[in-house]
Write a protein that holds these residues in place. Sequence first.
Motif, PDB file in Angstrom:
ATOM      1  N   ARG B  55       0.814  -1.220   0.000  1.00 21.37           N
ATOM      2  CA  ARG B  55       0.000   0.000   0.000  1.00 21.37           C
ATOM      3  C   ARG B  55       0.850   1.274   0.000  1.00 21.37           C
ATOM      4  NH1 ARG B  55      -2.774  -2.118   4.405  1.00 21.37           N
ATOM      5  NH2 ARG B  55      -2.111  -0.241   5.498  1.00 21.37           N
ATOM      6  N   PRO B  65      -1.500   5.324  -5.066  1.00 22.98           N
ATOM      7  CA  PRO B  65      -0.909   4.014  -4.742  1.00 22.98           C
ATOM      8  C   PRO B  65       0.018   3.514  -5.863  1.00 22.98           C
ATOM      9  CG  PRO B  65      -3.284   4.021  -4.358  1.00 22.98           C
ATOM     10  CD  PRO B  65      -2.960   5.291  -5.087  1.00 22.98           C
ATOM     11  N   ALA B 234       3.145  -2.691   4.943  1.00 23.07           N
ATOM     12  CA  ALA B 234       1.777  -2.220   5.201  1.00 23.07           C
ATOM     13  C   ALA B 234       1.454  -2.203   6.693  1.00 23.07           C
ATOM     14  CB  ALA B 234       0.783  -3.111   4.460  1.00 23.07           C
ATOM     15  N   LEU B 248      -6.827   5.766   2.318  1.00 21.64           N
ATOM     16  CA  LEU B 248      -6.055   4.576   2.002  1.00 21.64           C
ATOM     17  C   LEU B 248      -4.944   4.312   3.011  1.00 21.64           C
ATOM     18  CD1 LEU B 248      -5.746   5.260  -1.835  1.00 21.64           C
ATOM     19  CD2 LEU B 248      -7.354   3.723  -0.716  1.00 21.64           C
TER      20      LEU B 248
END
Lengths: 172, 450
Positions: B55, B65, B234, B248
């Motif tokens: 990510r 991203p 992540a 996000l």
Amino acid sequence: MTSTNGAPVSPPEAVEFPPKEIKKECDEIVARYPTRMAACLPVLHVAQRHFGGWVSPEVEAGVAEYLGVSDSHIRGLLTFYAMYNDKPAGRHEVWVCRTLTCWLLGAEKLRETALAKSGCEKPGMTSPDGKFLVKNMECLGLCEAAPAVFVDGKPHVNVSNEQLEKLMDACE
Amino acid sequence: MAKKYPETKILSRNFGVENSWTLDVARERGAYKSLEKALEEMTPDQLIEEVKTSRVRGRGGAGFPTGVKWGFVPKENDKPKYLVLNADESEPGTFKDRYLMELDPHLVLEGCLLCAYACGLSTIYIYVRGEYPLSIERLEGAIEEARKAGFIGKKVLGKKGFDVECYVHPGAGAYICGEETGMLESLEGKRGHPRIKPPFPAVEGAFGCPTVINNVETLAHVPWIVEHGGQAFADQGIQPDPDNPKALGSSGTKLMGVSGPVKNPGVWEFEFGITVKELIYDYAGGPLDGREVKAVIPGGLSMPVLTADELDVKMGFDDLVKVGSGLGTGTAIVMDDSCDMVEACENIAHFFADESCGQCTPCREGCHWMEKIFARIKGGEGTPADLDLLERLFINIEGRTICALADAAVWPLRSIIRKFRHEFLAKMPGTDAADGEDPKAAEAETVGAK
């Protein structure tokens, strides 16, 4: 060819470009790209360095011929990008950053110092004795050590007025 | 005293190491191990999946991203494909990529090579701003060393079918060339005029061919992601908000910087989660003696300002958007109480007026108008109607141009005239603020009147 008032105008006579001292360097740059036009920016850097810090109409025409683009295309680049000079430069070039961080930390005084010391009337002009070209530049990316100046392509950081005077004194 | 939010050393692990930019030192410290691993153990698609899992979001300002971007490159296409590494770093107040290029150019190259392998790219152009002579020198030296060692060239590390060339392309002084399509035009040897999208660069970019454009810091993260896995990346930082599909998250670490009148300006690396306040006070040392922080632009010049009361917010993509600003490049500019906000606006507007490429009328004309209005207010000739005029200009500039330069001009200026309205009124003859009445009261009055 005539100008609008009828006076004859002759197009600049292109210099032979690239001269032998920089031929290998320029040819190598051209070989990096799928088009010759793409070599314009790096070749103009080399040309400006070689021909006394500026790109004259004659050099402009030479570079244009070498890269297969029009003179006006090259002129368009010279007037768009801050690092190129399309007028005679001084023997030494002083850039003073004027963007926010440097401004907060005294860039205006540095600019005044550079102008007073060089005798340049205003930023972007060459001093009457031809020694200095002082330019206002937008953010030079040295913000953690502001205020920043460049003298002849070399960065100097955390610069005081006194230090800038010394740097300019050291220029021949 | 509260415990300092800890620094991390992933991207910055070689900062301060002697000769860190040479291949010998870099390899001793693990450089190119991830490239070897990827070429031996992973298919290009697996590598893209790993980056998607991480990510990681673009570190150049937009926060897109990275794995998703890589996935856009068409597989079935006979044209050559390019990587253009965005090393223009022209955003004012931003200097983080310079540290990477000067101190760890091999990490940058390894990231580029991993991207080239994942997306099937044959040529890498590193577009470095012309004002970074040392970055250019170190990258060119690193490319030469890497070529000799077999990391660049035909059959990288003996891998059949993986041929990649790499060149540095110097810019020549233009902010707009940090905009990805302006950069492509500049790479092609033209004025840096941004292009209308679509087509997007992934499909039709440099020289009409599929092109990936990533920021230096973004790609510098990839070797670690390959070594430790996307999930490990992540797991660090700020997690996505399950209730908000737009949030996000901010995974991994980030180089964050502070410039301006503070005791210890600089750049540090943190796992996402540090607040603007901790960054400025614990690491940058806070304001100079006898001064107070007045305003902070959290990421470069192009984001709305935060006031001194608004600094308890995390330096994260979504967190800063939530308070009406943005992470931008993650390098903050601090203004202290000696800063005249009207003059600051004039300075900022001048920057954007100077750097507008001139294609779109709202930006080309509007930025100059804004600068003139600020100059008028500074000179004591402004009236409150000028602030309304500015608001109307903002509406007619923002979102009405090909690229985001015009938006970037509007955001800091609009936030300053709204949050520091009393300073503008104080320079306008005949207003209560100018007559020396309580500035807060004057502010409340004008806000109420709107």
